[in-house]
Design an enzyme around this catalytic site. Structure first.
Site, PDB file in Angstrom:
ATOM      1  CD  GLU A 113       7.152   6.570   4.215  1.00  0.00           C
ATOM      2  OE1 GLU A 113       6.525   6.543   3.388  1.00  0.00           O
ATOM      3  OE2 GLU A 113       6.179   7.446   5.147  1.00  0.00           O
ATOM      4  CG  ASN A 140       6.478   5.170  -3.597  1.00  0.00           C
ATOM      5  OD1 ASN A 140       5.701   4.432  -2.639  1.00  0.00           O
ATOM      6  ND2 ASN A 140       6.623   5.927  -4.844  1.00  0.00           N
ATOM      7  N   PRO A 151       2.943  -1.757  -5.657  1.00  0.00           N
ATOM      8  CG  PRO A 151       0.439  -1.241  -4.803  1.00  0.00           C
ATOM      9  CD  PRO A 151       2.839  -1.432  -4.116  1.00  0.00           C
ATOM     10  CG  ASN A 152      -0.876  -0.541  -9.296  1.00  0.00           C
ATOM     11  OD1 ASN A 152      -1.344  -0.377  -9.874  1.00  0.00           O
ATOM     12  ND2 ASN A 152      -1.822   0.061  -8.238  1.00  0.00           N
ATOM     13  CB  ALA A 180      -2.234   0.992  -2.561  1.00  0.00           C
ATOM     14  CE1 TYR A 225       1.794   8.701  -8.201  1.00  0.00           C
ATOM     15  CE2 TYR A 225      -0.176   7.794  -8.749  1.00  0.00           C
ATOM     16  CZ  TYR A 225      -0.714   7.947  -7.729  1.00  0.00           C
ATOM     17  OH  TYR A 225      -0.827   7.407  -7.045  1.00  0.00           O
ATOM     18  NE  ARG A 240      -3.214  11.006  -4.252  1.00  0.00           N
ATOM     19  CZ  ARG A 240      -2.858  10.124  -4.856  1.00  0.00           C
ATOM     20  NH1 ARG A 240      -1.779   9.991  -5.065  1.00  0.00           N
ATOM     21  NH2 ARG A 240      -3.460   9.424  -6.275  1.00  0.00           N
ATOM     22  NE  ARG A 300      -0.108   4.424 -10.642  1.00  0.00           N
ATOM     23  CZ  ARG A 300      -0.117   4.528  -8.621  1.00  0.00           C
ATOM     24  NH1 ARG A 300       1.100   4.238  -8.812  1.00  0.00           N
ATOM     25  NH2 ARG A 300      -0.802   4.742  -8.862  1.00  0.00           N
ATOM     26  CG  HIS A 322       4.925   7.832  -0.545  1.00  0.00           C
ATOM     27  ND1 HIS A 322       4.453   7.031  -0.929  1.00  0.00           N
ATOM     28  CD2 HIS A 322       4.920   8.384   0.960  1.00  0.00           C
ATOM     29  CE1 HIS A 322       4.131   6.456   0.192  1.00  0.00           C
ATOM     30  NE2 HIS A 322       4.780   6.887   1.402  1.00  0.00           N
TER      31      HIS A 322
END
Ligand code: DQA
Length: 159
Positions: free
Chosen positions: A97, A73, A9-10, A76, A22, A106, A17, A99
């Site tokens: 994976e 990825n 998502p996103n 969330a 990012y 964070r 964003r 990120h």
């Protein structure tokens, strides 16, 4: 050999964003670079992005018997999704994976990672370059699988 790239998502909003986290690169640009590396190495590659957990689970299941490697990825959902974790474990396909940001620097809610324990490797905090590193890692895994298959075939021929 086929690699499937799954984006959660996103990530379709990359380039728009939270650019301070990012960066300015769009998802299409990241995918174009990965496509080039795949072509250079004679590997098939497919891209999939969804904002929906169930669609990501479906896509992982579709990889069974189809893909030799998954780069994901989960965004969330990394921090919450037992369903995505179970899907990765179920298909038993080497999975890396990625990120973009360093999730461990964070917020507290990003410290929990449901996905990492079922992945071959995690590439975290290198920005979009992490996808290139994941490609390099996946190509190495695929060449090791191919070599093992060839060795097994040669041993069977001798027996
Ligand atoms: C992310 C990190 C996640 O915590 C976040 O929810 C994302 C992107 C990353 O690539 O840095 O959407 O997976």
């Amino acid at each position: 050999m086929k690699i499937v790239v799954i984006q959660g998502p996103n990530l379709n909003m990359l380039g728009v964003r939270e650019q301070q986290i990012y960066g300015p690169m769009k998802l299409e640009q990241i995918h174009a670079q990965m496509k080039e590396v795949a072509a250079q190495n004679g590997v098939e590659i497919e891209f999939f992005q969804s904002n929906l957990e169930g669609e990501i689970v479906d896509k992982i299941q579709e990889c069974y018997g189809e893909a030799h490697g998954i780069i994901i990825n989960a965004a969330a959902y990394t921090h919450t999704s037992i369903a995505i974790r179970d899907a990765i474990a179920a298909v038993s396909i080497p999975t890396i994976e990625v990120h973009i940001s360093n999730i461990y620097r964070r917020e507290d809610f990003r410290q929990k990672n449901m996905i990492a324990p079922v992945c071959a490797s995690s590439i975290i905090g290198f920005g979009p370059f992490g996808y290139h590193l994941a490609m390099m890692g996946m190509l190495q895994i695929l060449s090791e699988i191919k070599a093992a298959q060839e060795a097994q075939a040669a041993a069977q021929k001798q027996a």
